[in-house]
Each structure stands twice: as structure tokens, then as C-alpha cells.
Design an enzyme around this catalytic site. Structure first.
Site, PDB file in Angstrom:
ATOM      1  N   HIS A 106      86.240 133.231  43.510  1.00 46.66           N
ATOM      2  CA  HIS A 106      86.940 134.101  44.129  1.00 46.66           C
ATOM      3  C   HIS A 106      86.958 135.296  43.394  1.00 46.66           C
ATOM      4  CE1 HIS A 106      90.553 133.214  41.610  1.00 46.66           C
ATOM      5  NE2 HIS A 106      90.649 134.684  41.650  1.00 46.66           N
ATOM      6  N   ASP A 136      86.783 126.478  43.407  1.00 48.07           N
ATOM      7  CA  ASP A 136      86.859 127.677  42.855  1.00 48.07           C
ATOM      8  C   ASP A 136      86.273 127.995  41.549  1.00 48.07           C
ATOM      9  OD1 ASP A 136      87.682 130.454  42.946  1.00 48.07           O
ATOM     10  OD2 ASP A 136      89.669 130.204  42.107  1.00 48.07           O
ATOM     11  N   SER A 209      92.043 135.721  36.251  1.00 46.51           N
ATOM     12  CA  SER A 209      91.438 134.689  36.929  1.00 46.51           C
ATOM     13  C   SER A 209      90.010 134.528  36.329  1.00 46.51           C
ATOM     14  CB  SER A 209      91.001 135.229  38.324  1.00 46.51           C
ATOM     15  OG  SER A 209      92.328 135.216  39.066  1.00 46.51           O
TER      16      SER A 209
END
Length: 468
Positions: A106, A136, A209
């Protein structure tokens, strides 16, 4: 004075206790120095259409009727539809000295440009090798050699309570280190059934992230992926992809540009205490098979709707959420042992793991009768399904449609208007008359499993008719 002397003695006695506790705390100073060179900052740029009106007063919504007025009298917007650049930040880490970097899918999905900033402040454009949205995970590559790399640890060996360290760029603040402990392992989230997440209380925020999660030995054991938050910021719950899962996916991406995941072909649901009793289980455990896809590996192996999967490859399932990660991380083509409970007896089935498809849907027609059964023992009104309903609800044959639920056993079981009853106990429902006969035979005071279809998804309910 004697009271003061007593306090000092007590304080001296307590010093070794506090000293021992303090000595047990981890020292992250050297660890941060050792691992930081292999952590990177990732920034992306994406060209998007600007949501501003090209003429003063022109509505921003392209479907607004007033737009036609502006086009007719002023012509098309000058220069076409204006664009602007959307930027985002994330983190990553180097897994090989030739410039291979691991991050979250993402973070880089849809990016037109990806820029990697190294610990020595060099900035390098990155190539997207590939990404896998199901886990992911994304793999990047930069044209650099001899880079520092992380040491990969064993995420399977993690235990709740271990110290962990996260390094990343929360809100763009590069090389921020935060520490915490492992709060849980094997955590399944509703939107990510194929990843057994590591839950920690290390502070993770937007920008973290894709960054690494280290153990106390300085080994990467996870990829920081997401947080649970009601505010958009850290609230004590952060989740990381186990490094074993991430590295497996990364290797597949490097070899073929994409990742594959194991596929069984079943829809499962939790075994509630009431369902456990209805199936003859002493306690709630396993995954209840609600449906089996035709032609799937599960169908070929003989799995049936109503089976309760107790273990997969000798790994016991405490709940339904344990199954998807185990199947998803199995190698396509491998044989797996699936132990199930069927008709009160345990049996082991051998399944050849398939490859998870993108999507599969089945449909079919029949029947147009409009007969109803109302009230009765269940306080329930049902009717036949016509051809249009069968096609829309994806019920090729059999079953009855619930059109009304009164205060009684059906409502207590959880039946609602619009459900399609497919099976009662071990018997598939053929039509309204057959359903009435099955209901008349229901044993009083004992829970019986009932299979329904609700909004396209199969679901078992525990139905119990009270004794008179």
C-alpha cells in the site's frame, strides 16, 4: 529519628530488587546504531486529476447539471483537465546488498515515481519489482551495490511478552525508533485473512508502514503494516506481517513478478457454543465449513458442508480465523492433511493445495411456485423461490425463502427475513412441503444445525425447539 532510620533500612533493602528489574530491561542504544543503516525512507509521487473547478463558480462534481451550462457558454476547460501530484511517505529495509528493498504494497501501489532515501542521505529512484496486495508486501530495487542489509530472524519463534523495536518515518520524521513488546501472535484481521499478524504495542504511525520490526537481538521479525485507530494515530495496537510470510512472498515476486497463495475452496465460520453443542462438540473449536466450491481442492478431497475442520497439517484450529493463513501460506501442489469432525466422528482427508483464484461465482435457475408455510413450531414464514429470486440470490435448486420471522425458536436462532434455508440437520431442503416435514421431526430440547444463505454467503445457525 527511629522512624527515619527504619525508612532508610527499608529503602536499602528495596534497592537490589529495583536494580534487578532495571538490569532486565533491554538496552536499545547499540541495536539502533547497528540496524539503522539498512532502514530506508520511501517517498512516492502519483499524478492525479485536480479536484478544482477550471472556471470560477463551476461545480466540482462532473455530474452536476450546471456543468453543461459552463461548457455550452464558455467551451471546454483550457488545457484539459488539470493534474496535481499526490505524495506519500513510508519506510522499508534492505534485504540484499544489491539494492533489493522490502516494504508494504500500500506504500507504493499506483505510484508513478518511487524515491528511496538511504541512511547516508543518498536518494535513489526505485523500480517496483512487484507487489502482492493480499499480504501487503512489495519488493523494490535500486541501482546500488554493497549496501548494508538486515539480519532476518525467525518470526515463528516469537513469544508474547518479547521486546521489539520499530524503526521508520512516522509523519515523515526519519529514523524514529520506538519500542514495545509482542502483544499477540497469529492475529487474524477481518480484511487480511491470509496474514497471521504480530500484534505489538510499539508506537507505529502513518509513515512507519513498510518499516522493520526487530527483536532484541537486532533481527527483523516483522514488517510494520497497519494500526488500529479511531483517530488516525497510534492507540496502542499495531500490527506487523511476520517476516517468514513477507520473505516467502518476496522470493516469489523476485522469481516471477507475482505471488501465489494456497487455496482450499471452502467458506468457513466460527463454531459458537450453541453450534458446538448441535454438532456434538464438547467445546467451541475449529472451523465450520459452510460451503464447498465445486471442483475445488476441498471438493476433490471429499470435504462437505457441515464438516468441522479441527486441524490443518497437524496444526489444531482454535477458531475459524486460524485456517486461512495456514492454507494461504501452504505451497501450491503440496498435499495437506485435514482432520474433520463429521457425523460425530473424526476422520482425516488428504487435500492437494490449489492456487487461490481471483474470484469465482456460480449461478443457476428453477422453480416459480409461490406456496407459503407460516407459524408452526418455529414461528416462521417461508416461501418457494421463483426463477428471478434464484438467479439473484444464487440458489440453483432447493431451499426456501424466509419472508417473516415471529417471536419464537427461529428468531432466537438468528433467522431473518431474506435468508434462504438450505438444510436442516443432515437433510437438504427441497421445497416448502419438505421443509414443513423436516420441522415437524425436529427433536425438542436439542440444538440442530441449520444451513442458510444470507446476502450470498452460507451460514450455519443452531436451531433449538423447546420442549412443550
Amino acid at each position: 529519628m527511629s522512624a527515619l532510620r527504619g525508612f532508610l533500612v527499608a529503602a536499602l533493602v528495596l534497592v537490589p530488587v529495583f536494580g534487578t528489574a532495571q538490569a532486565a530491561l533491554p538496552e536499545f542504544t547499540q541495536l539502533v546504531k547497528d540496524v539503522s543503516p539498512a532502514v530506508v525512507n520511501i517517498s512516492t509521487t502519483q499524478k492525479v486529476k485536480r479536484q478544482a473547478a477550471p472556471f470560477p463558480g463551476m461545480p466540482m462534481d462532473p455530474d452536476d447539471p450546471m456543468n453543461e451550462f459552463f461548457r455550452r457558454f464558455f467551451g471546454p476547460p483550457p488545457g484539459g483537465v488539470p493534474q496535481q501530484q499526490a505524495r506519500s511517505l513510508g519506510s522499508g529495509f534492505i534485504i540484499s546488498s544489491d539494492g533489493t528493498i522490502l516494504t508494504n504494497a500500500h506504500v507504493v501501489k499506483g505510484a508513478d515515481e518511487i524515491l528511496v532515501k538511504l541512511s547516508d542521505h543518498r536518494e535513489e529512484p526505485a523500480e517496483l519489482v512487484g507487489l502482492d496486495e493480499r499480504t501487503d508486501v512489495a519488493v523494490l530495487r535500486i541501482k546500488e551495490k554493497g549496501l548494508p542489509v538486515v539480519k532476518v530472524g525467525d518470526s515463528d519463534a516469537l513469544e508474547v511478552g518479547e521486546w521489539v523495536l520499530a524503526i521508520g518515518s512516522p509523519f515523515g520524521l526519519e529514523y524514529t525508533a520506538t519500542a514495545g513488546i509482542v502483544s499477540a501472535v497469529g492475529r487474524t484481521l477481518p480484511s487480511d485473512a491470509y496474514v497471521p499478524f504480530i500484534q505489538t504495542d510499539a508506537a507505529v504511525n502513518p509513515g512507519n508502514s513498510g518499516g522493520p520490526l526487530f527483536n532484541a537481538e537486532g533481527e527483523v521479525i516483522g514488517v510494520n503494516s497497519q494500526i488500529y485507530s479511531r483517530t488516525g494515530g497510534y492507540m496502542g495496537l499495531s500490527f506487523a506481517i511476520p517476516i517468514k510470510v513477507a520473505m516467502r512472498v518476496a522470493k516469489q515476486i523476485e522469481n516471477s513478478g507475482q505471488a501465489s497463495h494456497g487455496y482450499l475452496g471452502v467458506t468457513v465460520q466460527p463454531v459458537t457454543p450453541a453450534l458446538a453443542q448441535s454438532f456434538g462438540l464438547k467445546r467451541s473449536q475449529g472451523a465450520l465449513v459452510a460451503s464447498v466450491a465445486p471442483g475445488s481442492p476441498a471438493a476433490e478431497a471429499g470435504l462437505r458442508s457441515g464438516d468441522i475442520i479441527l486441524s490443518f497439517n497437524d496444526t489444531a484450529l482454535s477458531n475459524a480465523g486460524d485456517l486461512p493463513p495456514l492454507v494461504g501460506n501452504a505451497n501450491v501442489g503440496d498435499k495437506a492433511k485435514v482432520r474433520v469432525l463429521r457425523d460425530g466422528k473424526q476422520r482425516t482427508l488428504n487435500v492437494v493445495i490449489g492456487e487461490l483464484p481471483d474470484a469465482e461465482q456460480l449461478a443457476g435457475p428453477t422453480s416459480s411456485r409461490d406456496e407459503r408455510a407460516q407459524g408452526g413450531r418455529l414461528k416462521l414464514a417461508v416461501t418457494e423461490l421463483n426463477d428471478v429470486q434464484r438467479d439473484r440470490l444464487d440458489v440453483p435448486k432447493g431451499g426456501v425463502l424466509v419472508v417473516g420471522v415471529g417471536d419464537g425458536p427461529a428468531a432466537r436462532a438468528g433467522l431473518t427475513r431474506g435468508d434462504v434455508i438450505l438444510r436442516v440437520g443432515d437433510s437438504e431442503v427441497k421445497d416448502v412441503d419438505h421443509f414443513k416435514k423436516l420441522v415437524d421431526k425436529l427433536p425438542a430440547g436439542r440444538a440442530v444445525p441449520m444451513l442458510v444463505q444470507r446476502r450470498g454467503n452460507p451460514l450455519f445457525l443452531a436451531l433449538s425447539v423447546p420442549e412443550k
